[in-house]
Design a protein around this motif. Structure first.
Motif, PDB file in Angstrom:
ATOM      1  N   ASP A  20       0.837  -1.215   0.000  1.00 40.58           N
ATOM      2  CA  ASP A  20       0.000   0.000   0.000  1.00 40.58           C
ATOM      3  C   ASP A  20       0.866   1.256   0.000  1.00 40.58           C
ATOM      4  N   LEU A  21       1.963   1.231   0.750  1.00 40.70           N
ATOM      5  CA  LEU A  21       2.874   2.376   0.763  1.00 40.70           C
ATOM      6  C   LEU A  21       3.497   2.588  -0.613  1.00 40.70           C
ATOM      7  N   ASP A  22       3.874   1.503  -1.275  1.00 38.80           N
ATOM      8  CA  ASP A  22       4.450   1.610  -2.617  1.00 38.80           C
ATOM      9  C   ASP A  22       3.459   2.216  -3.609  1.00 38.80           C
ATOM     10  N   GLU A  23       2.186   1.904  -3.448  1.00 37.12           N
ATOM     11  CA  GLU A  23       1.165   2.397  -4.369  1.00 37.12           C
ATOM     12  C   GLU A  23       0.740   3.831  -4.054  1.00 37.12           C
ATOM     13  N   ALA A  24       1.042   4.305  -2.868  1.00 41.74           N
ATOM     14  CA  ALA A  24       0.626   5.647  -2.448  1.00 41.74           C
ATOM     15  C   ALA A  24       1.546   6.711  -3.034  1.00 41.74           C
ATOM     16  N   ALA A  25       0.984   7.889  -3.209  1.00 41.02           N
ATOM     17  CA  ALA A  25       1.793   9.033  -3.638  1.00 41.02           C
ATOM     18  C   ALA A  25       2.812   9.356  -2.546  1.00 41.02           C
ATOM     19  N   TRP A  26       3.930   9.913  -2.958  1.00 38.47           N
ATOM     20  CA  TRP A  26       5.030  10.243  -2.042  1.00 38.47           C
ATOM     21  C   TRP A  26       4.531  10.995  -0.808  1.00 38.47           C
ATOM     22  N   GLU A  27       3.708  12.010  -1.015  1.00 44.24           N
ATOM     23  CA  GLU A  27       3.255  12.848   0.099  1.00 44.24           C
ATOM     24  C   GLU A  27       2.227  12.157   0.996  1.00 44.24           C
ATOM     25  N   GLU A  28       1.709  11.011   0.583  1.00 45.05           N
ATOM     26  CA  GLU A  28       0.736  10.274   1.397  1.00 45.05           C
ATOM     27  C   GLU A  28       1.404   9.242   2.309  1.00 45.05           C
ATOM     28  N   ARG A  29       2.649   8.946   2.083  1.00 43.44           N
ATOM     29  CA  ARG A  29       3.301   7.846   2.807  1.00 43.44           C
ATOM     30  C   ARG A  29       3.517   8.153   4.278  1.00 43.44           C
ATOM     31  N   GLU A  30       4.052   9.316   4.599  1.00 47.03           N
ATOM     32  CA  GLU A  30       4.257   9.656   6.016  1.00 47.03           C
ATOM     33  C   GLU A  30       2.926   9.687   6.762  1.00 47.03           C
ATOM     34  N   PRO A  31       1.861  10.318   6.213  1.00 45.80           N
ATOM     35  CA  PRO A  31       0.574  10.273   6.923  1.00 45.80           C
ATOM     36  C   PRO A  31       0.023   8.850   7.093  1.00 45.80           C
ATOM     37  N   MET A  32       0.301   7.971   6.148  1.00 42.74           N
ATOM     38  CA  MET A  32      -0.148   6.578   6.294  1.00 42.74           C
ATOM     39  C   MET A  32       0.564   5.907   7.460  1.00 42.74           C
ATOM     40  N   ILE A  33       1.865   6.102   7.553  1.00 42.69           N
ATOM     41  CA  ILE A  33       2.643   5.516   8.653  1.00 42.69           C
ATOM     42  C   ILE A  33       2.192   6.105   9.981  1.00 42.69           C
ATOM     43  N   ARG A  34       2.025   7.417  10.017  1.00 42.73           N
ATOM     44  CA  ARG A  34       1.554   8.089  11.237  1.00 42.73           C
ATOM     45  C   ARG A  34       0.185   7.558  11.643  1.00 42.73           C
ATOM     46  N   GLY A  35      -0.715   7.433  10.671  1.00 43.67           N
ATOM     47  CA  GLY A  35      -2.064   6.957  10.970  1.00 43.67           C
ATOM     48  C   GLY A  35      -2.076   5.569  11.600  1.00 43.67           C
ATOM     49  N   VAL A  36      -1.247   4.682  11.086  1.00 42.39           N
ATOM     50  CA  VAL A  36      -1.142   3.329  11.631  1.00 42.39           C
ATOM     51  C   VAL A  36      -0.644   3.393  13.073  1.00 42.39           C
ATOM     52  N   LEU A  37       0.355   4.214  13.329  1.00 42.98           N
ATOM     53  CA  LEU A  37       0.914   4.320  14.684  1.00 42.98           C
ATOM     54  C   LEU A  37      -0.068   4.970  15.643  1.00 42.98           C
ATOM     55  N   VAL A  38      -0.764   6.009  15.190  1.00 45.44           N
ATOM     56  CA  VAL A  38      -1.760   6.668  16.048  1.00 45.44           C
ATOM     57  C   VAL A  38      -2.855   5.681  16.428  1.00 45.44           C
ATOM     58  N   ARG A  39      -3.327   4.938  15.448  1.00 44.66           N
ATOM     59  CA  ARG A  39      -4.404   3.965  15.707  1.00 44.66           C
ATOM     60  C   ARG A  39      -3.970   2.939  16.754  1.00 44.66           C
ATOM     61  N   ALA A  40      -2.747   2.433  16.631  1.00 49.27           N
ATOM     62  CA  ALA A  40      -2.276   1.415  17.573  1.00 49.27           C
ATOM     63  C   ALA A  40      -1.929   1.998  18.936  1.00 49.27           C
ATOM     64  N   ALA A  41      -1.444   3.238  18.962  1.00 51.01           N
ATOM     65  CA  ALA A  41      -1.017   3.842  20.228  1.00 51.01           C
ATOM     66  C   ALA A  41      -2.182   4.373  21.045  1.00 51.01           C
ATOM     67  N   SER A  42      -3.314   4.583  20.407  1.00 48.85           N
ATOM     68  CA  SER A  42      -4.486   5.116  21.108  1.00 48.85           C
ATOM     69  C   SER A  42      -4.994   4.103  22.123  1.00 48.85           C
ATOM     70  N   PRO A  43      -5.422   4.606  23.284  1.00 49.99           N
ATOM     71  CA  PRO A  43      -5.942   3.677  24.300  1.00 49.99           C
ATOM     72  C   PRO A  43      -7.219   2.994  23.785  1.00 49.99           C
ATOM     73  N   VAL A  44      -7.196   1.686  23.807  1.00 50.55           N
ATOM     74  CA  VAL A  44      -8.357   0.901  23.383  1.00 50.55           C
ATOM     75  C   VAL A  44      -8.545  -0.254  24.367  1.00 50.55           C
ATOM     76  N   ASP A  45      -9.737  -0.805  24.357  1.00 48.80           N
ATOM     77  CA  ASP A  45      -9.983  -1.971  25.207  1.00 48.80           C
ATOM     78  C   ASP A  45      -9.215  -3.183  24.691  1.00 48.80           C
ATOM     79  N   PHE A  46      -9.098  -3.277  23.355  1.00 48.46           N
ATOM     80  CA  PHE A  46      -8.410  -4.420  22.762  1.00 48.46           C
ATOM     81  C   PHE A  46      -7.878  -4.002  21.403  1.00 48.46           C
TER      82      PHE A  46
END
Length: 145
Positions: A20-46
């Motif tokens: 997915d990162l390879d298919e994304a535009a250059w400027e979309e890659r950092e936000p994609m990585i950030r989004g994945v990390l934010v989602r996982a780092a956010s407090p969740v029940d599971f």
């Protein structure tokens, strides 16, 4: 779990994330990585297994740009380089990895049942230690009592 080894990109979900990162535009890659990390780092029940697998892969990409880091993987990671990632992602990646190995993580639960659990846990610890090395002990007291 479509997993063939303990590395950050050694599962179907992480390999797909690399694609997915390879298919994304250059400027979309950092936000994609950030989004994945934010989602996982956010407090969740599971934390779901797929979010955990993507978070480990994203953290490995952050580690790869750390001065003491190494390439994220040899196979299945993004073929194209990712842009220079801001250093604030290091803290976010540490928080995400902490969630991945917590008792609220489906990924950790799955690995706990696997024969090579300790090897996987060492890989996560290695990534985390590169992002947030332990504070060395002080040799001198800062204040006299």
């Amino acid at each position: 779990m479509g997993t063939w080894d303990t590395g950050p990109f050694d599962n179907d979900t992480a390999a797909d994330f690399g694609g997915d990162l390879d298919e994304a535009a250059w400027e979309e890659r950092e936000p994609m990585i950030r989004g994945v990390l934010v989602r996982a780092a956010s407090p969740v029940d599971f934390l779901g297994i797929y979010d955990g697998e993507r978070a480990v892969a994203a953290a490995a990409l952050v580690v790869a740009q750390h001065p003491d880091g190494e390439p994220a993987c040899l196979n299945y990671c993004p073929s194209d380089p990712v842009p220079e990632l801001p250093t604030d992602l290091r803290i976010l990646a540490v928080d995400a990895l902490d969630q991945v190995i917590s008792d609220r993580s489906e990924l950790a639960e799955q690995w706990a049942e696997a024969a090579n659990w300790s090897k996987w846990r060492q890989e996560i610890t290695r990534l985390r230690d590169l992002l947030e090395p332990p504070i060395p002990p002080q040799e001198e007291a800062l204040f006299e009592i």
